[in-house]
Motif scaffolding. Structure first.
Motif, PDB file in Angstrom:
ATOM      1  N   ARG A 206       0.863  -1.167   0.000  1.00  0.00           N
ATOM      2  CA  ARG A 206       0.000   0.000   0.000  1.00  0.00           C
ATOM      3  C   ARG A 206       0.901   1.218   0.000  1.00  0.00           C
ATOM      4  O   ARG A 206       1.614   1.455   0.952  1.00  0.00           O
ATOM      5  CB  ARG A 206      -0.902  -0.015   1.231  1.00  0.00           C
ATOM      6  N   LYS A 207       0.852   1.978  -1.073  1.00  0.00           N
ATOM      7  CA  LYS A 207       1.670   3.193  -1.199  1.00  0.00           C
ATOM      8  C   LYS A 207       3.134   2.911  -0.839  1.00  0.00           C
ATOM      9  O   LYS A 207       3.761   3.678  -0.106  1.00  0.00           O
ATOM     10  CB  LYS A 207       1.117   4.296  -0.281  1.00  0.00           C
ATOM     11  N   ASP A 209       4.334   0.775   1.166  1.00  0.00           N
ATOM     12  CA  ASP A 209       4.538   0.077   2.432  1.00  0.00           C
ATOM     13  C   ASP A 209       3.942  -1.307   2.348  1.00  0.00           C
ATOM     14  O   ASP A 209       2.968  -1.534   1.635  1.00  0.00           O
ATOM     15  CB  ASP A 209       3.856   0.826   3.584  1.00  0.00           C
ATOM     16  N   ILE A 211       1.829  -4.041   4.098  1.00  0.00           N
ATOM     17  CA  ILE A 211       0.878  -4.228   5.185  1.00  0.00           C
ATOM     18  C   ILE A 211       0.782  -5.733   5.419  1.00  0.00           C
ATOM     19  O   ILE A 211       0.522  -6.496   4.495  1.00  0.00           O
ATOM     20  CB  ILE A 211      -0.521  -3.697   4.790  1.00  0.00           C
ATOM     21  N   LEU A 245      -8.794  -2.972   5.285  1.00  0.00           N
ATOM     22  CA  LEU A 245      -9.472  -1.967   4.484  1.00  0.00           C
ATOM     23  C   LEU A 245      -9.193  -2.268   3.021  1.00  0.00           C
ATOM     24  O   LEU A 245      -8.101  -2.682   2.667  1.00  0.00           O
ATOM     25  CB  LEU A 245      -8.958  -0.571   4.859  1.00  0.00           C
TER      26      LEU A 245
ATOM     27  N   SER B 100       3.963   3.421   9.832  1.00  0.00           N
ATOM     28  CA  SER B 100       3.689   4.288   8.685  1.00  0.00           C
ATOM     29  C   SER B 100       2.219   4.707   8.690  1.00  0.00           C
ATOM     30  O   SER B 100       1.353   3.958   9.133  1.00  0.00           O
ATOM     31  CB  SER B 100       4.010   3.510   7.399  1.00  0.00           C
ATOM     32  N   THR B 102       0.325   4.657   6.419  1.00  0.00           N
ATOM     33  CA  THR B 102      -0.459   3.787   5.528  1.00  0.00           C
ATOM     34  C   THR B 102      -1.022   2.591   6.295  1.00  0.00           C
ATOM     35  O   THR B 102      -1.901   1.901   5.797  1.00  0.00           O
ATOM     36  CB  THR B 102       0.409   3.243   4.383  1.00  0.00           C
ATOM     37  N   MET B 103      -0.500   2.344   7.483  1.00  0.00           N
ATOM     38  CA  MET B 103      -0.957   1.173   8.236  1.00  0.00           C
ATOM     39  C   MET B 103      -2.190   1.536   9.055  1.00  0.00           C
ATOM     40  O   MET B 103      -2.171   1.579  10.285  1.00  0.00           O
ATOM     41  CB  MET B 103       0.171   0.643   9.099  1.00  0.00           C
ATOM     42  N   GLU B 105      -5.077   0.055   9.529  1.00  0.00           N
ATOM     43  CA  GLU B 105      -5.678  -0.945  10.415  1.00  0.00           C
ATOM     44  C   GLU B 105      -4.969  -0.959  11.757  1.00  0.00           C
ATOM     45  O   GLU B 105      -5.577  -1.109  12.809  1.00  0.00           O
ATOM     46  CB  GLU B 105      -5.614  -2.338   9.792  1.00  0.00           C
ATOM     47  N   LYS B 106      -3.653  -0.800  11.686  1.00  0.00           N
ATOM     48  CA  LYS B 106      -2.862  -0.817  12.917  1.00  0.00           C
ATOM     49  C   LYS B 106      -3.175   0.429  13.762  1.00  0.00           C
ATOM     50  O   LYS B 106      -3.276   0.337  14.982  1.00  0.00           O
ATOM     51  CB  LYS B 106      -1.375  -0.878  12.574  1.00  0.00           C
ATOM     52  N   LEU B 109      -6.294  -0.354  15.498  1.00  0.00           N
ATOM     53  CA  LEU B 109      -6.076  -1.317  16.577  1.00  0.00           C
ATOM     54  C   LEU B 109      -5.494  -0.652  17.818  1.00  0.00           C
ATOM     55  O   LEU B 109      -5.947  -0.891  18.941  1.00  0.00           O
ATOM     56  CB  LEU B 109      -5.070  -2.376  16.110  1.00  0.00           C
ATOM     57  N   GLU B 110      -4.504   0.192  17.595  1.00  0.00           N
ATOM     58  CA  GLU B 110      -3.822   0.815  18.734  1.00  0.00           C
ATOM     59  C   GLU B 110      -4.755   1.758  19.493  1.00  0.00           C
ATOM     60  O   GLU B 110      -4.719   1.815  20.724  1.00  0.00           O
ATOM     61  CB  GLU B 110      -2.568   1.565  18.268  1.00  0.00           C
ATOM     62  N   ASN B 138      -2.319   8.386   1.886  1.00  0.00           N
ATOM     63  CA  ASN B 138      -3.123   7.242   1.458  1.00  0.00           C
ATOM     64  C   ASN B 138      -4.032   7.603   0.306  1.00  0.00           C
ATOM     65  O   ASN B 138      -4.255   8.769   0.016  1.00  0.00           O
ATOM     66  CB  ASN B 138      -3.999   6.750   2.615  1.00  0.00           C
ATOM     67  N   ASP B 139      -4.583   6.550  -0.270  1.00  0.00           N
ATOM     68  CA  ASP B 139      -5.646   6.690  -1.235  1.00  0.00           C
ATOM     69  C   ASP B 139      -6.878   7.288  -0.533  1.00  0.00           C
ATOM     70  O   ASP B 139      -7.253   6.800   0.535  1.00  0.00           O
ATOM     71  CB  ASP B 139      -5.941   5.255  -1.704  1.00  0.00           C
ATOM     72  N   ILE B 142      -9.567   4.824   0.759  1.00  0.00           N
ATOM     73  CA  ILE B 142      -9.270   3.956   1.880  1.00  0.00           C
ATOM     74  C   ILE B 142      -9.332   4.747   3.191  1.00  0.00           C
ATOM     75  O   ILE B 142      -9.741   4.231   4.230  1.00  0.00           O
ATOM     76  CB  ILE B 142      -7.916   3.228   1.675  1.00  0.00           C
ATOM     77  N   PHE B 146     -11.546   3.866   6.379  1.00  0.00           N
ATOM     78  CA  PHE B 146     -10.929   3.857   7.704  1.00  0.00           C
ATOM     79  C   PHE B 146     -11.699   4.756   8.668  1.00  0.00           C
ATOM     80  O   PHE B 146     -12.061   4.358   9.776  1.00  0.00           O
ATOM     81  CB  PHE B 146      -9.476   4.332   7.577  1.00  0.00           C
TER      82      PHE B 146
END
Lengths: 249, 193, 254
Positions: A206-207, A209, A211, A245, B100, B102-103, B105-106, B109-110, B138-139, B142, B146
């Motif tokens: 993703r971009k 990175d 995941i 996502l 990053s 871009t993460m 989901e993480k 979660l945090e 990010n896109d 997305i 999110f």
């Protein structure tokens, strides 16, 4: 859905909350599950978390390593908050280096003959019996097979391993190492046939990175979704999953 | 003059968040420093509340050295999404680092993990600073997904969310779409008070 | 003719066939099939000069006994006995295998678990690398003659590429040492392509042939290749008596 409702003691919970939800409570007891991923994808962490979580609720476990020396394994695990040294010291979680065992038996530790491999399997089973474990991990089946000389030997070994494991009452995770970004579940293409379940640890880009992703590809006897999850590994919580996502990439 | 503006912002935010579960604040870049100051002063003055501050704008370390009074605050935890990507590796007990922005989901979660440790009766707040920067990394689609997840999850857990959107001409159409997912929108202008 | 440019093979008539012996720095490949008594030739070639002899099928004792029986001089021969080393390795491997089950019953499971849960494994080395032994000994050799009897052993243990690489290096060392390297290989079991490659590496190729003529066998020694000495290509009938190889009739081909 006509899925047989397994009662609580017929399920072996992994202790990874989102995964247990996905599994409808846990892995059906006695199953053999292949944990597939490339190097660094979190296979060992996931397996260790599974053993430690079991031990915390009184289920004894054993971790057979053939890739990493024990001191390296424990050093890596000590960083995680879930890791509890006392459980190792008290024998609730046993870490055993298969190479030392084979060395002690007088086997060539880097090359196995058919006899060596089946001797090792016998020992593995005897140790599991002796320790009376409910949870077993072999890390990794790929490294074990690597020590066998021909595809025929590997085939034989895997099937023998499958039937040995099926005869045991414990729930087993086998790690399987595959090259990065290859959608195969095993190096030798047959490991998946002896397993009741497959967990695939992969990644998506993703971009720029990577995941981490987790996918429960199959689990006999459990209704589960096959959608990919995002996977996080943190020292605080170990392996965690979250809905992935959808990116358009 | 400045203090009046900050006080005005504090009041507006406090009032809005009392009534609404989620508020979006859209503001020009020139007002951004005042707004974050207002927010941090508000957080510092209410130690009985629990705050999670997601920063995609400045490294947590920079924020703490700018607002020294936050260093001893027990009611704020940071989720820092840019330090690691920028190669800053300072550890901080009050901060969780995500590798990053871009993460996503993480990040999600945090946030939830921090709130899990907070007593149920404590008032809980989440700040996302900022949606603009999430879109930069990010896109836009997305980020929408999110943000939608975050709004829903925090709603079920009775967490109030404040998300910042710094006006950026090229991103406006995405920001507008995002900011409208909130229950209430505040627009900050120079002539705000 | 300048005599010093050649090294005597140790067989007078063969020297005649080769018009003085083999040129210094040459690599010689000797091919032979079953019944050609190639193993006798290998030892007879070791009877003159300082010799380093690699043996892979016979033990050192067997070689010395045979040489004594023929009444050959075996004083200046240094034998590297790979045959004995190899059979030791095989035997101990087999013993190990047998003892796995014995060991297993002797060691208590608890003890085994204890051992397995502590310490680090010593990475046991595989068997001895005989190809490396060959390569290293040749590199530092001060011998006039190096005899390898035979390449078959190495070709069974290692890949053809590995063996070729080693022999290439051996050929270069030998050339610099001004010695002679003699390699014995069985004809017809390593594949045509490989034989062709070996013939390419060697400066000189000798071949032993056994032909059935009626109820008797006729044996021939052919010089198939002699780099830069086209004249020396020839063929001789041979027999073996109590003195070893006897070359009977020499025919020049060119």
């Amino acid at each position: 859905m006509p899925i047989t409702e397994l009662s609580k003691n017929e399920l072996c919970d992994t202790g990874i909350e989102e995964l247990d939800v996905m599994l409808g409570g846990g892995i059906p007891t006695g199953s053999t599950v292949l944990v597939v991923g490339s190097s660094g994808s979190g296979k060992t962490t996931l397996c260790m978390q599974y053993l430690i979580n079991g031990a915390k609720k009184g289920e004894r476990g054993v971790f057979f390593t053939i890739t990493e020396p024990l001191f390296k394994l424990t050093k890596n695990m000590e960083g995680f908050e879930f890791y509890d040294k006392k459980l190792i010291e008290s024998g609730m979680v046993n870490l055993i280096d298969l190479r030392i065992i084979s060395e002690r038996l007088g086997l060539d530790t880097e090359k196995y003959t058919v006899e060596d491999a089946s001797a090792l399997l016998d020992i593995l089973r005897d140790i599991a019996d002796e320790l009376n474990v409910k949870r077993l991990v072999i890390d990794s089946i790929t490294a074990l097979c690597y020590r066998l000389q021909t595809p025929e030997m590997i085939r034989d070994f895997i099937f023998k391993l499958g039937s040995s494991l099926a005869a045991m009452k414990c729930t087993t995770l086998l790690t399987s190492e595959v090259p990065p970004r290859k959608f195969q579940y095993s190096q030798y293409g047959i490991e998946e046939f002896i397993s009741d379940g497959i967990m695939f640890l992969g990644d998506i880009e993703r971009k720029g990175d990577l995941i981490r992703t987790f996918q429960l590809v199959k689990m006999r006897g459990a209704a589960h979704s096959r959608t990919k999850s995002a996977m996080s590994i943190s020292t605080k919580n170990g392996v965690e999953l979250a809905p992935l996502l959808k990116s358009r990439e | 003059m400045v203090n009046v503006l900050i006080d005005g912002l504090k009041e507006r935010i406090s009032n809005a968040i009392k009534i609404n579960q989620s508020i979006g604040i859209i503001l020009p870049a020139s007002n951004y420093p005042d707004l974050v100051q207002a927010l941090f002063e508000r957080i510092n003055s209410t130690p009985e509340e629990a705050w999670v501050y997601v920063t995609v704008t400045k490294p947590c370390d920079n924020i703490l050295s700018q607002f020294e009074f936050l260093k001893d605050s027990k009611n704020i935890k940071f989720v820092d999404c840019i330090s690691r990507a920028a190669g800053i590796n300072k550890a901080n007990d009050n901060c969780i680092f995500v590798e990053s922005p871009t993460m996503l989901e993480k990040i999600g979660l945090e946030i939830i993990n921090i709130f899990k440790e907070v007593d149920e009766n404590v008032k809980k707040y989440l700040v996302i600073d900022s949606l603009t920067n999430l879109i930069i990394y990010n896109d836009p689609d997305i980020v929408t997904e999110f943000f939608y997840h975050i709004i829903n999850r925090t709603r079920t857990k009775n967490i109030h969310t404040i998300s910042l959107a710094i006006e950026e001409e090229e991103l406006d159409k995405y920001l507008t779409r995002l900011i409208y997912l909130n229950d209430k929108i505040l627009k900050v202008r120079d002539s705000f008070i | 003719m300048v005599k010093e440019e050649f090294i005597s093979t140790g067989i007078e008539k063969l020297d005649t066939l080769l018009e003085g012996g083999t040129p210094k720095g040459f690599s010689i490949l000797i091919l032979g099939g079953p019944g050609s008594s190639i193993e006798i030739l290998a030892k007879q070639l070791a009877t003159t000069g300082n010799v380093l002899y690699f043996t892979t099928e016979e033990t050192k004792e067997e070689i010395l006994d045979t040489m004594k029986r023929f009444g050959w001089n075996a004083e200046k021969i240094e034998i590297i006995d790979i045959a004995t080393e190899y059979s030791k390795a095989i035997l101990s491997g087999e013993q190990k295998r047998v003892s796995v089950y014995e060991q297993r019953s002797k060691i208590k499971l608890k003890e085994l678990i204890e051992i397995g849960s502590s310490g680090t494994p010593q990475i046991t080395k595989g068997g001895q690398d005989f190809l490396a032994v060959l390569s290293n000994s040749i590199k530092i050799s001060k011998y006039e003659k190096i005899i390898i009897n035979s390449l078959d052993f190495f070709l069974n243990q290692y890949s053809q590429e590995e063996v070729l690489r080693t022999l290439h290096a051996a050929k270069i060392s030998n050339f610099q040492n001004n010695g002679v390297i003699i390699m014995i290989m069985t004809r017809g079991i390593h594949g045509d392509v490989f034989e062709r490659k070996m013939e390419g590496i060697a400066d000189c190729v000798l071949e032993l042939e056994v032909l059935q003529k009626g109820s008797t066998f006729e044996r021939f020694l052919a010089v198939k290749k002699m780099k830069n000495y086209a004249k020396k290509i020839g063929i001789a009938r041979y027999a073996i008596d109590s003195d070893g190889f006897i070359l009977e009739m020499i025919e020049r081909i060119m």
